[in-house]
Design an enzyme around this catalytic site. Structure first.
Site, PDB file in Angstrom:
ATOM      1  N   SER A   1       0.824  -1.212   0.000  1.00 54.23           N
ATOM      2  CA  SER A   1       0.000   0.000   0.000  1.00 54.23           C
ATOM      3  C   SER A   1       0.857   1.262   0.000  1.00 54.23           C
ATOM      4  CB  SER A   1      -0.883   0.041   1.242  1.00 54.23           C
ATOM      5  OG  SER A   1      -1.629  -1.138   1.352  1.00 54.23           O
TER       6      SER A   1
ATOM      7  N   GLU B   1      -2.990 -14.172   1.846  1.00 49.70           N
ATOM      8  CA  GLU B   1      -3.231 -13.306   2.997  1.00 49.70           C
ATOM      9  C   GLU B   1      -4.669 -13.470   3.469  1.00 49.70           C
ATOM     10  OE1 GLU B   1      -2.475  -9.117   2.381  1.00 49.70           O
ATOM     11  OE2 GLU B   1      -2.945  -8.633   4.467  1.00 49.70           O
TER      12      GLU B   1
ATOM     13  N   SER C   1     -10.244  -4.610   1.349  1.00 48.79           N
ATOM     14  CA  SER C   1     -11.346  -4.185   2.217  1.00 48.79           C
ATOM     15  C   SER C   1     -12.600  -5.011   1.926  1.00 48.79           C
ATOM     16  CB  SER C   1     -11.648  -2.712   1.995  1.00 48.79           C
ATOM     17  OG  SER C   1     -12.267  -2.546   0.730  1.00 48.79           O
TER      18      SER C   1
HETATM   19  C1  LIG Z   1      -3.916  -2.461  10.656  1.00 53.22           C
HETATM   20  C2  LIG Z   1      -3.544  -2.405   9.195  1.00 53.22           C
HETATM   21  C3  LIG Z   1      -2.427  -3.088   8.747  1.00 53.22           C
HETATM   22  C4  LIG Z   1      -2.035  -3.025   7.408  1.00 53.22           C
HETATM   23  N1  LIG Z   1      -0.892  -3.673   7.014  1.00 53.22           N
HETATM   24  C5  LIG Z   1      -0.445  -3.522   5.737  1.00 53.22           C
HETATM   25  C6  LIG Z   1       0.808  -4.064   5.319  1.00 53.22           C
HETATM   26  O1  LIG Z   1       1.515  -4.709   6.110  1.00 53.22           O
HETATM   27  N2  LIG Z   1       1.234  -3.845   4.073  1.00 53.22           N
HETATM   28  C7  LIG Z   1       0.488  -3.153   3.168  1.00 53.22           C
HETATM   29  O2  LIG Z   1       0.928  -3.020   2.041  1.00 53.22           O
HETATM   30  N3  LIG Z   1      -0.717  -2.626   3.515  1.00 53.22           N
HETATM   31  C8  LIG Z   1      -1.192  -2.784   4.782  1.00 53.22           C
HETATM   32  N4  LIG Z   1      -2.407  -2.229   5.152  1.00 53.22           N
HETATM   33  C9  LIG Z   1      -3.115  -1.381   4.193  1.00 53.22           C
HETATM   34  C10 LIG Z   1      -4.413  -1.943   3.667  1.00 53.22           C
HETATM   35  O3  LIG Z   1      -4.194  -2.941   2.761  1.00 53.22           O
HETATM   36  C11 LIG Z   1      -5.177  -0.743   3.056  1.00 53.22           C
HETATM   37  O4  LIG Z   1      -5.580   0.071   4.118  1.00 53.22           O
HETATM   38  C12 LIG Z   1      -6.370  -1.175   2.259  1.00 53.22           C
HETATM   39  O5  LIG Z   1      -5.978  -1.754   1.068  1.00 53.22           O
HETATM   40  C13 LIG Z   1      -7.326  -0.012   1.954  1.00 53.22           C
HETATM   41  O6  LIG Z   1      -6.661   1.025   1.337  1.00 53.22           O
HETATM   42  P1  LIG Z   1      -6.784   2.519   1.885  1.00 53.22           P
HETATM   43  O7  LIG Z   1      -6.474   2.494   3.309  1.00 53.22           O
HETATM   44  O8  LIG Z   1      -6.000   3.391   1.008  1.00 53.22           O
HETATM   45  O9  LIG Z   1      -8.316   2.860   1.731  1.00 53.22           O
HETATM   46  P2  LIG Z   1      -9.051   3.346   0.403  1.00 53.22           P
HETATM   47  O10 LIG Z   1      -8.694   2.463  -0.713  1.00 53.22           O
HETATM   48  O11 LIG Z   1      -8.864   4.791   0.236  1.00 53.22           O
HETATM   49  O12 LIG Z   1     -10.555   3.035   0.771  1.00 53.22           O
HETATM   50  C14 LIG Z   1     -11.405   3.925   1.481  1.00 53.22           C
HETATM   51  C15 LIG Z   1     -12.789   3.325   1.483  1.00 53.22           C
HETATM   52  O13 LIG Z   1     -13.279   3.273   0.136  1.00 53.22           O
HETATM   53  C16 LIG Z   1     -13.698   1.965  -0.174  1.00 53.22           C
HETATM   54  N5  LIG Z   1     -13.508   1.679  -1.592  1.00 53.22           N
HETATM   55  C17 LIG Z   1     -12.378   1.824  -2.316  1.00 53.22           C
HETATM   56  N6  LIG Z   1     -12.594   1.427  -3.580  1.00 53.22           N
HETATM   57  C18 LIG Z   1     -13.875   1.022  -3.656  1.00 53.22           C
HETATM   58  C19 LIG Z   1     -14.694   0.508  -4.716  1.00 53.22           C
HETATM   59  N7  LIG Z   1     -14.229   0.326  -5.936  1.00 53.22           N
HETATM   60  N8  LIG Z   1     -15.969   0.196  -4.431  1.00 53.22           N
HETATM   61  C20 LIG Z   1     -16.471   0.381  -3.172  1.00 53.22           C
HETATM   62  N9  LIG Z   1     -15.749   0.870  -2.152  1.00 53.22           N
HETATM   63  C21 LIG Z   1     -14.466   1.187  -2.394  1.00 53.22           C
HETATM   64  C22 LIG Z   1     -12.813   1.095   0.704  1.00 53.22           C
HETATM   65  O14 LIG Z   1     -13.352  -0.189   0.847  1.00 53.22           O
HETATM   66  C23 LIG Z   1     -12.807   1.893   1.982  1.00 53.22           C
HETATM   67  O15 LIG Z   1     -13.974   1.665   2.698  1.00 53.22           O
HETATM   68  C24 LIG Z   1      -2.818  -2.295   6.490  1.00 53.22           C
HETATM   69  C25 LIG Z   1      -3.964  -1.622   6.941  1.00 53.22           C
HETATM   70  C26 LIG Z   1      -4.326  -1.662   8.267  1.00 53.22           C
HETATM   71  C27 LIG Z   1      -5.555  -0.922   8.707  1.00 53.22           C
END
Ligand SMILES: Cc1cc2nc3c(=O)[nH]c(=O)nc-3n(C[C@H](O)[C@H](O)[C@H](O)COP(=O)(O)OP(=O)(O)OC[C@H]3O[C@@H](n4cnc5c(N)ncnc54)[C@H](O)[C@@H]3O)c2cc1C
Lengths: 362, 402
Positions: B135, B249, B380
Site C-alpha cells: 500500500s 493473505e 477491504s
Molecule cells: C492495521 C492495518 C495493517 C495493514 N498492514 C499492511 C501491510 O503490512 N502492508 C500493506 O501493504 N498494507 C497494509 N495495510 C493497508 C491496507 O491494505 C489498506 O488500508 C487497504 O488496502 C485499503 O486502502 P486505503 O487504506 O488506502 O483505503 P481506500 O482504498 O482509500 O478506501 C477507502 C474506502 O473506500 C472503499 N472503496 C475503495 N474502492 C472502492 C470501490 N471500488 N468500491 C467500493 N468501495 C471502495 C474502501 O473499501 C474503503 O472503505 C494495512 C492496513 C491496516 C488498517
C-alpha cells in the site's frame, strides 16, 4: 430541525460559533494528550458557564435562564459535534434536574446558583454494577448517612455535589452528598473515550434526602438520557459529515470513492437514520419541556434509536476512511470510542428497547 | 474438527505427541504465543528461543511446506494433527508472521530454485521477519496505481518512493515490495522485488493506531537497493504474483483455522456472568441473547463452510476464489463478537487502562478497536464484495478501465 424561538436560535448560534472557534476536535485531542485529571478542560468549562450554558434549565430565581431542555439540547448537540468534554450534561442537566424536581427551597437556594454559574459541578450516581440497572439499589440511607458503592459516575472526580440513589426508610430515592465529605472515596477511571468518570464508595457520608422517591429517579434519569442523546446526535452528525467530505475527495480507481454506489447507498442510509434520530431526540426533549406523560417512552425511543445510529455511523466512519481511519492521528477513533461510552450511559439500546416494550405493555 | 485420517494418522499422532512432550518447555505451557501479539519487542526468553528453534529445525511450524527447503513435508491431515496436539499440550506454533502466512507460499510457487533455497529456510526456522510493502498513500484499494519506482542500475534496482501501513516494518529484516518498473502501463508495469530493510535507503516511522499500539509504519525509500537476483517472476510481471499473495493473505486471515481467532471465554458464558440469567437459566437480556444466537448460528455455518471448502479443494493445493466469500463472512462475524463482548462487559468494557479493569476487559477494548482493521486490510470488505460480484457472479466492473 424543530421550530426554534428567537432565543433558542441565538443560543444555538452562539454555541455553534464558540465550539468552532474555541473547541474544535483538536481541543479534545489536546485534553486527551495532556491526561487531564478531570477529563475536561477547566478553562473551557468556565467559558461555557460564563455564557450561561450551565443554567439553561435552571429557574431565573436561582440564577439560570429557564430556557428548557430543548434549548439545552441544542447546546449539547453543538458540543457533541467536536466531542467537547465538559460537565454540562452531568451538572447543568442531570444534577440540576434532580434539584429542580426534588430539592427543598433551601437545597435549591444553596446549590442551583452555584451549578448555574459553574462554580459547583454536580454528578449523578445511580449504577452499582457493570450495567445500567437503576432498580438494583443496595446503597443504604440511614440516620442521615449513606453507605454503598456506585460505578461509572460521570464527572465523579470533579463533583462537588453528588446526587446518589439509595434505599431509605420510605423506599428508594435520591440523596444529596457533598463531594468533599470524609465518607466519600473516589477512584478515577481511565476510559477509552478519555472523559471524566469515577467509581465512588460512600462510607457513612452525610446525605440529605430529595423528595420524590423512585419516581424522581426515573424523571431525572430520563432527562439525563435525553441530554446524552442530544450530544450523541451532534457527534453522529459530525462523524457523518466528516466521512461524507472524505467520500468527495479520496480518489481510487481514478474517481472519488463517493462515486461508488456501494458507498453512496450506505451514506444515504446513514443520512436517513440521522434524520429519524433527530426527530426522536427533539421529540423527547420537547416532551420533557411540556411535562408530558409520555416522556419515558419518548426518551427510551430516542436513546435506542440514537444509539443505533451513532453505532452505525461511528463504524462506517472508520471503514469508509480505510487505513487512515485506523490511525490515532485521525478523529474517527475518537468518535468510535465516544459512541460506545455514550451508548452505555444511562442504558444502552437493549435496555431502552426493553423499556419501551414494557411501557407499551408487550 | 472431524478427522478423516485413519490408522496412519493415529500412528503419526502418537509420535507427534511424544515429540511435543519431549521438546515443548513446560514453562511455556498455556502461555500466549508471542507471534500472536500485534507488537513485537522485548527479548524472547530462553524457553521461547528453545521452542522456536526446536520447531524450526523440525519444520513443523510450516508442516506442509516441502522438506527440501526445511519444511515439514507433511500432508494436510498430518498438519491438522500437529495443530491438535499442540493445542492439547497447551503449546503454540512459534513460527509465524508474514513470511509464513503469505510470502513463503507465494515464493514457493513463483520463486526460482535459488530464491527458494535462500529465502525459505530462514522463514521455516523463524529467523527472518518479513514485511509487506504494497500500500501507498495514493494506492490502497486501487493497489495497482502504486508509484514507488525502481530504476534498473545494471546489477541492481534503485528504489525511490514511500509505502504506508507497512505492518511490522520497524521489526522486519526483509521486505517483499511492489514497485513500478514501467510507467506507461498500470498492472503490467509492476514488479515484485525483495530487499533487506537493514540498509541506509530505508526509513520507517511507526504510526499509532486507535487501539494505542503502533504496529504499522510509514516506510520511505531513498535510493534503496534491491539486487537483481531478488526480482521475483518476470520484470513487469509482479501483479499476478501480488494477487496470488493477497489470496494467501485472505485465506490466512479467515481460513478454516479462523486466523483472526476470537479466543477467550465463549461469549454465552461471558454474558451469563456479566448480565446474569433468568429463572430458566437464559441470558437475562433477551435482546442481547437473540443477537448472540444469530452470531452463533452464522459462526457455525461459517465453520461448516470452511470445512466444506477444504473437503472440496482436496487435491487442489492453493486457495480458491471462495476465500473472498470467507473473508467478508468471517471478519464481519468476528467484529460482531467484539462489539457484543464490549456490550456484555458494560461499563467494564469501556476501560482504557488501570487496575479498575480486569486484563481481559482491557484486552477486549483494545481488541475491538484493532478488529476494525479486519474489514480494511488484506482487501477491504468493499473490494472483496467487488471481487465476488465480478469474478463469481459475472456482474460488470465499472472500475475496470482504470
Ligand atoms: C492495521 C492495518 C495493517 C495493514 N498492514 C499492511 C501491510 O503490512 N502492508 C500493506 O501493504 N498494507 C497494509 N495495510 C493497508 C491496507 O491494505 C489498506 O488500508 C487497504 O488496502 C485499503 O486502502 P486505503 O487504506 O488506502 O483505503 P481506500 O482504498 O482509500 O478506501 C477507502 C474506502 O473506500 C472503499 N472503496 C475503495 N474502492 C472502492 C470501490 N471500488 N468500491 C467500493 N468501495 C471502495 C474502501 O473499501 C474503503 O472503505 C494495512 C492496513 C491496516 C488498517
Amino acid at each position: 430541525m424543530a421550530v426554534l424561538s428567537e432565543e433558542q436560535s441565538m443560543l444555538r448560534d452562539a454555541a455553534k460559533s464558540w465550539v468552532q472557534e474555541k473547541s474544535p476536535v483538536t481541543a479534545f485531542r489536546k485534553m486527551r494528550d495532556s491526561g487531564a485529571e478531570l477529563g475536561y478542560d477547566v478553562a473551557a468549562w468556565n467559558e461555557m458557564a460564563e455564557m450561561g450554558w450551565a443554567g439553561v434549565i435552571i429557574p431565573e430565581e436561582y440564577g439560570g435562564s429557564n430556557f428548557g431542555y430543548l434549548s439545552l439540547g441544542l447546546v449539547l448537540e453543538e458540543l457533541g459535534r467536536t466531542l467537547t468534554a465538559s460537565p454540562l450534561l452531568s451538572s447543568g442537566l442531570a444534577a440540576a434536574s434532580a434539584l429542580i424536581l426534588g430539592g427543598s427551597d433551601a437545597q435549591k437556594s444553596e446549590w442551583l446558583p452555584k451549578i448555574a454559574e459553574g462554580t459547583a459541578v454536580g454528578a449523578l450516581a445511580i449504577d452499582e454494577g457493570a450495567h445500567h440497572a437503576p432498580d438494583k439499589v443496595a446503597t443504604v440511607f440511614k440516620d442521615g448517612k449513606i453507605t454503598g458503592k456506585k460505578t461509572f459516575v460521570l464527572e465523579g472526580m470533579a463533583a462537588g455535589i453528588i446526587i446518589v440513589s439509595g434505599k431509605g426508610p420510605d423506599g428508594v430515592g435520591l440523596y444529596l452528598v457533598k463531594g468533599d465529605d470524609a465518607g466519600v472515596k473516589r477512584t478515577r477511571l481511565s476510559l477509552a473515550d478519555s472523559r471524566g468518570a469515577a467509581n465512588i464508595e460512600f462510607n457513612g457520608a452525610a446525605a440529605e434526602p430529595l423528595s420524590g422517591g423512585a419516581d424522581l429517579i426515573d424523571k431525572v434519569l430520563d432527562r439525563a438520557r435525553a441530554g446524552v442523546a442530544a450530544e450523541m446526535l451532534g457527534s453522529a452528525i459530525q462523524a457523518f459529515e466528516t466521512t461524507l467530505d472524505y467520500l468527495k475527495v479520496r480518489v481510487q480507481f481514478g474517481q472519488v470513492i463517493g462515486s461508488f454506489q456501494a458507498l453512496q447507498h450506505r451514506a444515504a442510509k446513514m443520512f436517513t437514520d440521522l434524520e429519524l434520530s433527530r426527530s426522536a431526540v427533539e421529540a423527547a426533549l420537547a416532551a420533557i419541556d411540556a411535562d408530558s406523560p409520555d416522556v419515558p417512552e419518548l426518551v427510551s425511543l430516542a436513546k435506542a434509536k440514537m444509539g443505533d445510529t451513532f453505532h452505525l455511523v461511528s463504524n462506517e466512519m472508520v471503514q469508509m476512511h480505510g487505513g487512515i481511519g485506523m490511525t490515532d492521528a485521525h478523529d474517527a477513533g475518537f468518535y468510535l470510542k465516544r459512541a460506545r461510552a455514550a451508548e452505555a450511559a444511562f442504558g444502552n439500546q437493549a435496555f431502552h428497547r426493553d423499556r419501551y416494550a414494557r411501557i407499551q405493555g408487550y | 474438527m472431524a478427522d478423516f485420517g485413519g490408522t496412519d494418522l493415529e500412528t503419526f499422532r502418537t509420535s507427534a505427541r511424544e515429540w511435543i512432550a519431549a521438546n515443548f518447555p513446560a514453562a511455556l505451557k498455556g502461555k500466549p504465543n508471542p507471534m500472536a501479539g500485534e507488537e513485537r519487542g522485548g527479548k524472547p526468553s530462553a524457553e521461547q528461543e528453545a521452542w522456536r528453534k526446536a520447531m524450526g529445525d523440525k519444520g513443523w511450524g510450516v508442516p506442509t511446506w516441502p522438506a527440501a527447503y526445511g519444511g515439514g513435508g507433511l500432508s494436510g491431515g498430518e498438519a491438522r494433527v500437529i495443530q491438535q496436539e499442540l493445542n492439547r499440550a497447551g503449546a503454540y506454533n512459534p513460527i509465524g508472521g508474514m513470511g509464513v502466512m503469505m510470502f513463503g507460499p507465494t515464493l514457493l510457487e513463483y520463486g526460482t530454485e535459488a530464491q527458494k533455497q535462500e529465502h525459505i529456510p530462514p522463514i521455516v526456522r523463524g529467523e527472518i521477519a518479513w514485511c509487506q510493502g504494497f500500500s501507498e498513500p495514493g494506492a490502497g484499494s486501487d493497489l495497482a496505481s502504486l508509484s514507488t519506482k525502481a530504476i534498473d542500475k545494471g546489477d541492481h534496482f534503485e528504489i525511490d518512493g514511500s509505502k504506508i501501513w507497512t505492518s511490522g516494518a520497524q521489526w522486519a529484516d526483509w521486505c517483499f515490495c511492489l514497485v513500478r518498473t514501467d510507467t506507461s502501463k498500470k498492472h503490467e508495469g509492476i514488479s515484485f522485488v525483495l530487499f533487506t530493510m537493514h540498509q541506509p535507503g530505508v526509513e520507517v516511522r511507526p504510526i499509532p493506531l486507535i487501539a494505542g499500539s503502533s504496529p504499522f509504519c510509514e516506510t520511505f525509500f531513498t535510493s534503496a537497493r534491491a539486487e537483481k537476483k531478488d526480482l521475483v517472476g518476470p520484470l513487469n510481471g509482479g501483479w499476478t504474483i501480488a494477487k496470488r499473495l493477497l489470496q494467501h493473505e485472505r485465506s490466512g486471515l479467515t481460513g478454516a483455522g479462523g486466523g483472526l481467532g476470537s479466543g477467550g471465554k465463549p461469549l454465552e458464558q461471558l454474558a451469563k456472568e456479566y448480565v446474569g440469567v433468568d429463572e430458566k437459566g437464559r441470558i437475562a437480556d433477551s435482546d442481547l441473547r437473540t443477537r448472540l444466537v444469530n452470531n452463533a448460528i452464522n459462526w457455525r455455518a461459517f465453520q461448516q463452510t470452511a470445512v466444506r471448502a477444504m473437503m472440496e479443494a482436496k487435491g487442489n493445493a492453493g486457495p480458491s476464489s471462495a476465500t473472498s466469500i470467507m473473508k467478508n463472512a468471517g471478519t464481519q462475524l468476528i467484529q460482531e463478537r467484539q462489539e457484543m463482548t464490549l456490550e456484555i462487559m458494560g461499563h467494564q468494557g469501556l476501560g482504557w487502562e488501570g487496575d479498575d479493569f480486569a486484563p481481559e476487559e482491557l484486552a477486549a477494548v483494545r481488541g475491538w478497536l484493532f478488529g476494525k482493521a479486519f474489514t480494511i486490510f488484506g482487501g477491504s470488505q468493499e473490494v472483496q464484495s467487488n471481487i465476488v460480484s465480478k469474478r463469481i457472479l459475472g456482474l460488470p466492473d465499472l472500475t475496470q478501465n482504470h
